[in-house]
Design an enzyme around this catalytic site. Structure first.
Site, PDB file in Angstrom:
ATOM      1  N   GLU A 128       0.840  -1.256  -0.047  1.00  0.00           N
ATOM      2  CA  GLU A 128       0.000  -0.013   0.108  1.00  0.00           C
ATOM      3  C   GLU A 128       0.862   1.172  -0.114  1.00  0.00           C
ATOM      4  OE1 GLU A 128      -2.997  -0.163  -0.734  1.00  0.00           O
ATOM      5  OE2 GLU A 128      -3.075  -2.279  -0.519  1.00  0.00           O
TER       6      GLU A 128
ATOM      7  N   HIS B   3       1.429   2.158  -3.456  1.00  0.00           N
ATOM      8  CA  HIS B   3       0.508   2.863  -4.255  1.00  0.00           C
ATOM      9  C   HIS B   3       0.467   4.687  -3.595  1.00  0.00           C
ATOM     10  CE1 HIS B   3      -1.293  -0.315  -6.095  1.00  0.00           C
ATOM     11  NE2 HIS B   3      -1.631  -1.016  -4.859  1.00  0.00           N
TER      12      HIS B   3
END
Length: 449
Positions: A23, A26
């Site tokens: 994550e 991202h």
């Protein structure tokens, strides 16, 4: 109970590390592209802890530690103030959206390389690909105790696990394996193992054993650990004795003792057991005894030491040499993973190879117990798997979004909301099916243990 708690704990640690890096990939690229990130969450569900950063992003740790997400400003999900529309994900060009979505799997790939680098610097201990015993097709092919496997079909191997994987690959492809070995006399020889003759439905997790190969570290020496008082061996054999032969038949491992004792018992009368004691070879007379009901097995009343021997293979490099080694290992693991997926799709490999969180938890605990080097290797393999799975062209996964954006590049305009929504439903169905299969295999594995 301790194994259960350990498995749950190490699974949470493993997934927490991998999801955080995924994550963060991202998040980092989204911020570089000017996208406003509303929430960075490790886990799903109600936040157990959260705080808000200077840029307005809420960082949270949620209750269900089986994933995570980065929530970005997006006009398709909620109304966006006019002043923030340029910071919305959907208003970024297709190349920026591609980069943001690809950054998660890329972060896992980089993490895999970093973990393998750390493993090689620390030093990865394992067992060499040395044959302990050969029987069946392996013996017919010329394999013998002491053969050190150097490569399988041109693929260099340093450990028994690498050799086992190479043999399994050949067996799944229904091909014979050309195995180059170095024998006890230090001569290199090539032997052909006819794995194409294995029966249909063979156990893919035990190809070496089915071919008649037992690794050296699996062969437990027949050295006595105990002698039961009042037993047949009491007063004759002693703890520390290494059994060399029973009734004239050579003994190479502890596993051979029980069948030879049964033969001696059925023959009746005493037999000679040859042992090595304090550097001397002795021939001692022993008569096995049967249980009082006359129906049980014949026994000597001896026990053998348990536990595996010390590792005899070490893969370790300096900080600089460890980087190319980590890159090579990553490439090899990626090739094996993609090859296994291809074989499952074509029916050459069983779908039983698909595992879920229960197996991940068990392997995480076992790896942690074996040492930091093995836990680093496990994390690296899991991180690479997460990278590959997320790149599958399945809507809902990163790979599905990448497919949408690639189509957008080709046709010059985004796909319609209707097509994308239909794709999401298909993706959810496929993902649910894969998860169901993984849980089924996990539960089946627990039942059959």
């Amino acid at each position: 109970m301790a194994d259960f708690i350990g498995s749950v704990w190490w699974m949470i640690v493993s997934l927490g590390v991998l999801v955080t890096f995924h994550e963060f990939g991202h998040y980092w690229v989204a911020r570089r592209c000017g996208v406003k990130v509303l929430r960075f969450s490790v886990g799903f569900g109600k936040p157990l802890w959260s705080r808000r950063g200077r840029n307005g992003t809420e960082f949270a740790v949620a209750a269900l530690p089986l994933g995570g997400y980065v929530k970005m400003l997006d006009e398709r999900e909620a109304e966006v103030p006019a002043g923030e529309r340029m910071a919305a994900f959907n208003n970024k060009n297709v190349w920026q959206r591609l980069a943001i979505v690809a950054a998660g799997p890329a972060a896992n790939l980089l993490l895999c390389i970093a973990l393998l680098w750390a493993m090689f610097v620390v030093g990865n201990r394992d067992y060499s690909a040395t044959v302990g015993q050969a029987g069946g097709m392996a013996a017919s092919a010329g394999f013998a105790s002491g053969d050190r496997i150097l490569d399988v079909d041109g693929r260099a191997v340093a450990t028994w696990a690498e050799a086992g994987m190479a043999l399994t690959t050949a067996a799944m492809d229904r091909s014979d394996a050309r195995v180059r070995v170095r024998d006890r006399q230090d001569n290199e020889r090539t032997r052909v193992l006819p794995l194409s003759t294995l029966p249909a439905g063979f156990d893919e997790h035990g190809v070496a054993a089915q071919a008649g190969l037992a690794w050296q570290f699996q062969i437990q020496p027949a050295r006595l650990d105990s002698v039961l008082e009042g037993s047949a061996a009491s007063g004759v054999l002693q703890p520390g004795d290494l059994i060399l032969a029973i009734d004239g038949q050579a003994v190479a491992s502890a596993g051979q003792v029980a069948p030879l004792v049964q033969q001696l018992g059925r023959r009746g009368g005493p037999g000679m057991i040859e042992v090595e004691r304090s550097g001397q070879r002795l021939a001692l007379e022993v008569t096995p005894r049967q249980a009082s009901d006359g129906k049980g097995p014949w026994l000597l009343g001896t026990g053998f030491a348990s536990g595996r021997p010390a590792y005899d293979a070490l893969r370790q490099y300096g900080p600089l040499a460890a980087l190319p080694a980590a890159l090579r290992e990553t490439g090899k693991l990626a090739g094996d993973s993609l090859g296994m997926m291809r074989r499952m799709l074509t029916g050459h490999a069983s779908v039983k190879n698909i595992s879920g969180p229960i197996t991940i938890a068990r392997v995480a605990n076992a790896s942690a117990e074996r040492g930091v080097d093995w836990f680093l290797y496990f994390l690296a393999l899991l991180s690479l798997s997460l990278c590959i799975i997320n790149l599958l062209p399945i809507p809902v996964l990163d790979g599905g979004h990448l497919l949408y954006y690639l189509i957008e590049l080709v046709k010059g305009s985004p796909l319609s909301e209707r097509v994308m929504a239909a794709g999401q439903y298909v993706g959810l169905a496929l993902l649910a099916g894969l998860m169901g299969l993984a849980f089924y295999n996990d539960i089946l594995g627990l039942v059959l243990r």
